[in-house]
Design a protein around this motif. Structure first.
Motif, PDB file in Angstrom:
ATOM      1  N   LEU A  29       0.803  -1.220   0.000  1.00  0.00           N
ATOM      2  CA  LEU A  29       0.000   0.000   0.000  1.00  0.00           C
ATOM      3  C   LEU A  29       0.836   1.270   0.000  1.00  0.00           C
ATOM      4  CD1 LEU A  29      -2.687  -1.219   2.535  1.00  0.00           C
ATOM      5  CD2 LEU A  29      -2.945  -0.971   0.066  1.00  0.00           C
ATOM      6  N   ALA A  30       2.143   1.128  -0.224  1.00  0.00           N
ATOM      7  CA  ALA A  30       2.998   2.313  -0.301  1.00  0.00           C
ATOM      8  C   ALA A  30       2.567   3.138  -1.505  1.00  0.00           C
ATOM      9  CB  ALA A  30       4.460   1.904  -0.426  1.00  0.00           C
ATOM     10  N   PHE A  31       2.305   4.412  -1.280  1.00  0.00           N
ATOM     11  CA  PHE A  31       1.809   5.271  -2.353  1.00  0.00           C
ATOM     12  C   PHE A  31       2.604   6.564  -2.389  1.00  0.00           C
ATOM     13  CE2 PHE A  31      -0.968   8.774  -3.752  1.00  0.00           C
ATOM     14  CZ  PHE A  31      -1.214   8.352  -5.042  1.00  0.00           C
ATOM     15  N   ALA A  32       3.152   6.870  -3.528  1.00  0.00           N
ATOM     16  CA  ALA A  32       3.834   8.137  -3.735  1.00  0.00           C
ATOM     17  C   ALA A  32       3.077   8.873  -4.836  1.00  0.00           C
ATOM     18  CB  ALA A  32       5.280   7.913  -4.153  1.00  0.00           C
ATOM     19  N   GLU A  33       2.939  10.157  -4.681  1.00  0.00           N
ATOM     20  CA  GLU A  33       2.203  10.934  -5.674  1.00  0.00           C
ATOM     21  C   GLU A  33       2.777  10.693  -7.061  1.00  0.00           C
ATOM     22  OE1 GLU A  33       0.800  15.512  -6.405  1.00  0.00           O
ATOM     23  OE2 GLU A  33       1.410  14.875  -4.402  1.00  0.00           O
ATOM     24  N   GLY A  34       1.911  10.489  -8.019  1.00  0.00           N
ATOM     25  CA  GLY A  34       2.333  10.224  -9.387  1.00  0.00           C
ATOM     26  C   GLY A  34       2.608   8.760  -9.669  1.00  0.00           C
ATOM     27  N   LYS A  35       2.462   7.896  -8.673  1.00  0.00           N
ATOM     28  CA  LYS A  35       2.742   6.468  -8.851  1.00  0.00           C
ATOM     29  C   LYS A  35       1.449   5.649  -8.792  1.00  0.00           C
ATOM     30  CE  LYS A  35       7.334   6.676  -8.646  1.00  0.00           C
ATOM     31  NZ  LYS A  35       8.300   5.976  -9.418  1.00  0.00           N
ATOM     32  N   ASP A  36       0.367   6.237  -9.272  1.00  0.00           N
ATOM     33  CA  ASP A  36      -0.935   5.581  -9.224  1.00  0.00           C
ATOM     34  C   ASP A  36      -0.911   4.211  -9.903  1.00  0.00           C
ATOM     35  OD1 ASP A  36      -1.223   8.255  -8.616  1.00  0.00           O
ATOM     36  OD2 ASP A  36      -3.139   8.469  -9.637  1.00  0.00           O
ATOM     37  N   ASP A  37      -0.338   4.169 -11.106  1.00  0.00           N
ATOM     38  CA  ASP A  37      -0.331   2.917 -11.866  1.00  0.00           C
ATOM     39  C   ASP A  37       0.458   1.825 -11.157  1.00  0.00           C
ATOM     40  OD1 ASP A  37      -1.976   3.767 -13.928  1.00  0.00           O
ATOM     41  OD2 ASP A  37      -0.301   4.554 -15.106  1.00  0.00           O
ATOM     42  N   GLU A  38       1.551   2.212 -10.519  1.00  0.00           N
ATOM     43  CA  GLU A  38       2.359   1.226  -9.785  1.00  0.00           C
ATOM     44  C   GLU A  38       1.555   0.643  -8.623  1.00  0.00           C
ATOM     45  OE1 GLU A  38       6.318   1.240  -7.019  1.00  0.00           O
ATOM     46  OE2 GLU A  38       6.281   2.607  -8.728  1.00  0.00           O
ATOM     47  N   LEU A  39       0.884   1.502  -7.875  1.00  0.00           N
ATOM     48  CA  LEU A  39       0.044   1.046  -6.759  1.00  0.00           C
ATOM     49  C   LEU A  39      -1.074   0.141  -7.268  1.00  0.00           C
ATOM     50  CD1 LEU A  39      -0.983   1.143  -3.792  1.00  0.00           C
ATOM     51  CD2 LEU A  39      -2.299   3.154  -4.468  1.00  0.00           C
ATOM     52  N   LEU A  40      -1.763   0.560  -8.315  1.00  0.00           N
ATOM     53  CA  LEU A  40      -2.850  -0.247  -8.866  1.00  0.00           C
ATOM     54  C   LEU A  40      -2.341  -1.606  -9.347  1.00  0.00           C
ATOM     55  CD1 LEU A  40      -4.872   2.443 -10.835  1.00  0.00           C
ATOM     56  CD2 LEU A  40      -5.546   1.288  -8.726  1.00  0.00           C
TER      57      LEU A  40
END
Length: 61
Positions: A29-40
């Motif tokens: 669940l690590a989320f960095a702004e601009g990394k939406d696709d990686e999280l998904l």
């Protein structure tokens, strides 16, 4: 919709996801702004759902 739109804070959403899906870790669940696709992509792989299903699930929390 290109970017994830969160209702409320990300920490609350992470807690709800971990309650619903006990197999998720903080790393998942690590989320960095601009990394939406990686999280998904990580959640899609871990939960066995499509990217759109994961997006709707997150936005519905």
């Amino acid at each position: 919709m290109d970017k994830l739109q969160f209702k409320g804070s990300w920490n609350e959403i992470k807690g709800k996801l971990k309650q619903s899906y006990g197999n998720l870790t903080d790393d998942d669940l690590a989320f960095a702004e601009g990394k939406d696709d990686e999280l998904l992509g990580r959640l899609q792989k871990k939960l066995g759902k499509s990217k759109e299903e994961v997006r709707r699930m997150i936005e519905g929390l």
